[in-house]
Design a protein around this motif. Structure first.
Motif, PDB file in Angstrom:
ATOM      1  N   LEU A  63      47.230  37.982  48.799  1.00 10.83           N
ATOM      2  CA  LEU A  63      46.200  36.957  49.039  1.00 10.83           C
ATOM      3  C   LEU A  63      46.831  35.647  49.508  1.00 10.83           C
ATOM      4  O   LEU A  63      46.253  34.938  50.339  1.00 10.83           O
ATOM      5  CB  LEU A  63      45.377  36.715  47.770  1.00 10.83           C
ATOM      6  N   LYS A  72      46.433  31.702  53.136  1.00  9.52           N
ATOM      7  CA  LYS A  72      46.416  30.230  53.172  1.00  9.52           C
ATOM      8  C   LYS A  72      47.803  29.596  53.216  1.00  9.52           C
ATOM      9  O   LYS A  72      47.913  28.391  53.398  1.00  9.52           O
ATOM     10  CB  LYS A  72      45.677  29.681  51.937  1.00  9.52           C
ATOM     11  N   TRP A  90      56.631  31.021  45.887  1.00 10.66           N
ATOM     12  CA  TRP A  90      55.560  31.200  44.888  1.00 10.66           C
ATOM     13  C   TRP A  90      55.787  32.529  44.150  1.00 10.66           C
ATOM     14  O   TRP A  90      55.736  32.575  42.915  1.00 10.66           O
ATOM     15  CB  TRP A  90      54.219  31.169  45.616  1.00 10.66           C
ATOM     16  N   LEU A 105      44.993  31.781  37.079  1.00  7.10           N
ATOM     17  CA  LEU A 105      43.757  32.436  37.500  1.00  7.10           C
ATOM     18  C   LEU A 105      44.164  33.362  38.638  1.00  7.10           C
ATOM     19  O   LEU A 105      44.425  32.906  39.755  1.00  7.10           O
ATOM     20  CB  LEU A 105      42.722  31.399  37.965  1.00  7.10           C
ATOM     21  N   ALA A 154      43.754  37.357  40.520  1.00  7.58           N
ATOM     22  CA  ALA A 154      42.959  38.574  40.667  1.00  7.58           C
ATOM     23  C   ALA A 154      43.725  39.611  41.473  1.00  7.58           C
ATOM     24  O   ALA A 154      44.425  39.262  42.436  1.00  7.58           O
ATOM     25  CB  ALA A 154      41.647  38.254  41.378  1.00  7.58           C
ATOM     26  N   VAL A 191      40.000  43.428  43.734  1.00 13.85           N
ATOM     27  CA  VAL A 191      38.715  42.856  43.283  1.00 13.85           C
ATOM     28  C   VAL A 191      38.491  41.429  43.790  1.00 13.85           C
ATOM     29  O   VAL A 191      37.416  40.869  43.572  1.00 13.85           O
ATOM     30  CB  VAL A 191      38.577  42.872  41.735  1.00 13.85           C
ATOM     31  N   GLY A 207      37.299  38.425  45.819  1.00 10.41           N
ATOM     32  CA  GLY A 207      36.151  38.299  46.705  1.00 10.41           C
ATOM     33  C   GLY A 207      34.944  39.127  46.286  1.00 10.41           C
ATOM     34  O   GLY A 207      33.946  39.165  47.008  1.00 10.41           O
ATOM     35  N   THR A 208      34.999  39.757  45.110  1.00 13.45           N
ATOM     36  CA  THR A 208      33.880  40.628  44.692  1.00 13.45           C
ATOM     37  C   THR A 208      32.998  40.016  43.609  1.00 13.45           C
ATOM     38  O   THR A 208      31.987  40.611  43.230  1.00 13.45           O
ATOM     39  CB  THR A 208      34.404  41.967  44.111  1.00 13.45           C
ATOM     40  N   VAL A 242      36.034  37.524  39.485  1.00 14.03           N
ATOM     41  CA  VAL A 242      36.665  36.302  38.982  1.00 14.03           C
ATOM     42  C   VAL A 242      35.600  35.302  38.513  1.00 14.03           C
ATOM     43  O   VAL A 242      35.818  34.559  37.558  1.00 14.03           O
ATOM     44  CB  VAL A 242      37.599  35.675  40.040  1.00 14.03           C
ATOM     45  N   ALA A 273      45.385  23.736  41.505  1.00 10.13           N
ATOM     46  CA  ALA A 273      44.867  24.940  42.143  1.00 10.13           C
ATOM     47  C   ALA A 273      45.489  25.176  43.515  1.00 10.13           C
ATOM     48  O   ALA A 273      45.651  24.243  44.302  1.00 10.13           O
ATOM     49  CB  ALA A 273      43.348  24.832  42.289  1.00 10.13           C
ATOM     50  N   ALA A 296      42.468  29.183  44.923  1.00  9.69           N
ATOM     51  CA  ALA A 296      41.797  28.825  43.668  1.00  9.69           C
ATOM     52  C   ALA A 296      40.902  27.608  43.876  1.00  9.69           C
ATOM     53  O   ALA A 296      39.829  27.515  43.274  1.00  9.69           O
ATOM     54  CB  ALA A 296      42.828  28.559  42.581  1.00  9.69           C
ATOM     55  N   SER A 325      39.162  26.813  46.590  1.00  5.60           N
ATOM     56  CA  SER A 325      37.896  27.293  47.176  1.00  5.60           C
ATOM     57  C   SER A 325      37.016  27.918  46.105  1.00  5.60           C
ATOM     58  O   SER A 325      35.814  27.657  46.035  1.00  5.60           O
ATOM     59  CB  SER A 325      38.157  28.347  48.255  1.00  5.60           C
ATOM     60  N   PHE A 326      37.646  28.735  45.256  1.00  2.64           N
ATOM     61  CA  PHE A 326      36.885  29.409  44.203  1.00  2.64           C
ATOM     62  C   PHE A 326      36.326  28.395  43.200  1.00  2.64           C
ATOM     63  O   PHE A 326      35.134  28.424  42.864  1.00  2.64           O
ATOM     64  CB  PHE A 326      37.770  30.443  43.488  1.00  2.64           C
ATOM     65  N   LYS A 342      33.350  26.208  43.997  1.00  2.00           N
ATOM     66  CA  LYS A 342      32.068  26.922  43.848  1.00  2.00           C
ATOM     67  C   LYS A 342      31.622  26.969  42.385  1.00  2.00           C
ATOM     68  O   LYS A 342      30.461  27.233  42.097  1.00  2.00           O
ATOM     69  CB  LYS A 342      32.186  28.348  44.410  1.00  2.00           C
TER      70      LYS A 342
HETATM   71  C1  LIG Z   1      42.145  32.392  43.021  1.00  3.09           C
HETATM   72  C2  LIG Z   1      41.478  33.749  42.921  1.00  3.09           C
HETATM   73  C3  LIG Z   1      41.593  34.272  41.481  1.00  3.09           C
HETATM   74  C4  LIG Z   1      39.990  33.543  43.279  1.00  3.09           C
HETATM   75  O1  LIG Z   1      39.312  34.776  43.170  1.00  3.09           O
HETATM   76  P1  LIG Z   1      38.472  35.347  44.403  1.00  3.09           P
HETATM   77  O2  LIG Z   1      37.693  36.504  43.920  1.00  3.09           O
HETATM   78  O3  LIG Z   1      39.383  35.551  45.557  1.00  3.09           O
HETATM   79  O4  LIG Z   1      37.512  34.118  44.709  1.00  3.09           O
HETATM   80  P2  LIG Z   1      36.673  33.883  46.024  1.00  3.09           P
HETATM   81  O5  LIG Z   1      36.075  35.155  46.494  1.00  3.09           O
HETATM   82  O6  LIG Z   1      35.791  32.734  45.720  1.00  3.09           O
HETATM   83  O7  LIG Z   1      37.778  33.452  47.087  1.00  3.09           O
HETATM   84  C5  LIG Z   1      38.435  32.214  47.004  1.00  3.09           C
HETATM   85  C6  LIG Z   1      39.067  31.924  48.351  1.00  3.09           C
HETATM   86  O8  LIG Z   1      40.139  32.832  48.543  1.00  3.09           O
HETATM   87  C7  LIG Z   1      40.174  33.280  49.908  1.00  3.09           C
HETATM   88  N1  LIG Z   1      39.962  34.733  49.899  1.00  3.09           N
HETATM   89  C8  LIG Z   1      39.754  35.522  48.822  1.00  3.09           C
HETATM   90  N2  LIG Z   1      39.647  36.810  49.189  1.00  3.09           N
HETATM   91  C9  LIG Z   1      39.804  36.816  50.520  1.00  3.09           C
HETATM   92  C10 LIG Z   1      39.829  37.840  51.494  1.00  3.09           C
HETATM   93  N3  LIG Z   1      39.679  39.132  51.155  1.00  3.09           N
HETATM   94  N4  LIG Z   1      40.022  37.497  52.784  1.00  3.09           N
HETATM   95  C11 LIG Z   1      40.176  36.204  53.133  1.00  3.09           C
HETATM   96  N5  LIG Z   1      40.176  35.194  52.255  1.00  3.09           N
HETATM   97  C12 LIG Z   1      39.991  35.503  50.976  1.00  3.09           C
HETATM   98  C13 LIG Z   1      39.129  32.500  50.617  1.00  3.09           C
HETATM   99  O9  LIG Z   1      39.701  31.330  51.099  1.00  3.09           O
HETATM  100  C14 LIG Z   1      38.156  32.134  49.528  1.00  3.09           C
HETATM  101  O10 LIG Z   1      37.492  30.935  49.778  1.00  3.09           O
HETATM  102  P3  LIG Z   1      36.114  30.900  50.641  1.00  3.09           P
HETATM  103  O11 LIG Z   1      35.168  31.838  49.943  1.00  3.09           O
HETATM  104  O12 LIG Z   1      35.735  29.466  50.553  1.00  3.09           O
HETATM  105  O13 LIG Z   1      36.505  31.379  52.001  1.00  3.09           O
HETATM  106  C15 LIG Z   1      42.132  34.787  43.873  1.00  3.09           C
HETATM  107  O14 LIG Z   1      41.880  34.396  45.191  1.00  3.09           O
HETATM  108  C16 LIG Z   1      43.616  34.949  43.682  1.00  3.09           C
HETATM  109  O15 LIG Z   1      44.075  35.699  42.803  1.00  3.09           O
HETATM  110  N6  LIG Z   1      44.408  34.258  44.529  1.00  3.09           N
HETATM  111  C17 LIG Z   1      45.861  34.387  44.533  1.00  3.09           C
HETATM  112  C18 LIG Z   1      46.456  33.731  43.321  1.00  3.09           C
HETATM  113  C19 LIG Z   1      46.051  32.287  43.162  1.00  3.09           C
HETATM  114  O16 LIG Z   1      45.980  31.533  44.111  1.00  3.09           O
HETATM  115  N7  LIG Z   1      45.840  31.910  41.902  1.00  3.09           N
HETATM  116  C20 LIG Z   1      45.635  30.552  41.528  1.00  3.09           C
HETATM  117  C21 LIG Z   1      46.953  29.897  41.320  1.00  3.09           C
HETATM  118  S1  LIG Z   1      46.746  28.170  41.072  1.00  3.09           S
END
Ligand SMILES: CC(C)(COP(=O)(O)OP(=O)(O)OC[C@H]1O[C@@H](n2cnc3c(N)ncnc32)[C@H](O)[C@@H]1OP(=O)(O)O)[C@@H](O)C(=O)NCCC(=O)NCCS
Length: 160
Positions: A26, A30, A39, A84, A86, A90, A92-93, A96, A119, A123, A125-126, A129
């Motif tokens: 993931l 970004k 990281w 946090l 995922a 899972v 984007g589903t 979380v 974050a 995180a 973006s999540f 919301k």
């Molecule tokens: C942070 C996290 C738990 C959020 O869970 P999630 O289920 O992905 O949450 P969301 O679906 O709201 O996605 C958050 C953002 O991640 C990106 N993203 C998640 N899944 C994606 C996918 N399949 N394709 C593209 N972007 C994706 C998007 O930018 C999204 O933001 P948007 O909806 O505004 O475009 C998860 O993205 C994750 O594990 N990220 C990697 C680890 C991380 O960054 N942890 C936090 C450390 S501070």
């Protein structure tokens, strides 16, 4: 079906594995490859996760029908969210969001005044919301590689 339950020591290995896959699969959405590499280098070992999750914080996991962890998160007594993460399976589903709702409910039941975190872009973006606001962008270096995150917070009750 997804269930939210407290962290158990036998989950520790899966937490390390989810951390690794989340960052490597993931993170590149970004962050650049050098940033993802530093990281990934911060991955806590299973032994470290066992210590962290038993240090008095609230650590919750989302599990599937087979009780396999698919996402995890935490908050410390002062409301700091340290993790946090995922599984990409899972992300984007909505899993979380279910996990976060349980963390927030638990924090409110413990009279935590605000939740806050540093974050990643993902995180952020999540959490936006979920009603968080960005306090500031933080730019720093890990092993000489510039990387950034965002200080974010959500007040759960009026300050005393
Ligand atoms: C942070 C996290 C738990 C959020 O869970 P999630 O289920 O992905 O949450 P969301 O679906 O709201 O996605 C958050 C953002 O991640 C990106 N993203 C998640 N899944 C994606 C996918 N399949 N394709 C593209 N972007 C994706 C998007 O930018 C999204 O933001 P948007 O909806 O505004 O475009 C998860 O993205 C994750 O594990 N990220 C990697 C680890 C991380 O960054 N942890 C936090 C450390 S501070």
């Amino acid at each position: 079906m997804i269930t939210i339950r407290p962290f158990r020591d036998e989950d520790a290995q899966t937490l390390s594995a989810i951390y690794r896959r989340a960052v490597q699969e993931l993170g590149p959405k970004k962050y650049g490859s050098e940033q993802v590499a530093v990281w990934a280098g911060l991955e806590p070992s299973p032994a470290r996760f066992t210590e962290i999750m038993n240090d008095g914080r609230c650590g919750l996991v989302a599990v599937d029908d087979s009780d396999q962890v698919v996402a995890f998160g935490d908050f410390e007594r002062d409301g700091h969210i340290g993790f946090l993460y995922a599984s990409p399976d899972v992300a984007g589903t909505g899993v979380v969001a279910t996990l976060y709702a349980a963390l927030e409910a638990k924090a409110k039941s413990q009279d935590v005044g605000k939740l806050y975190s540093e974050a990643s872009e993902l995180a952020k973006s999540f959490l936006l919301k979920q009603g968080f606001t960005v306090v500031e962008r933080r730019d720093f270096e890990v092993n000489g590689v510039p990387i950034h995150n965002f200080a974010v917070e959500k007040r759960l009750r009026a300050p005393r």
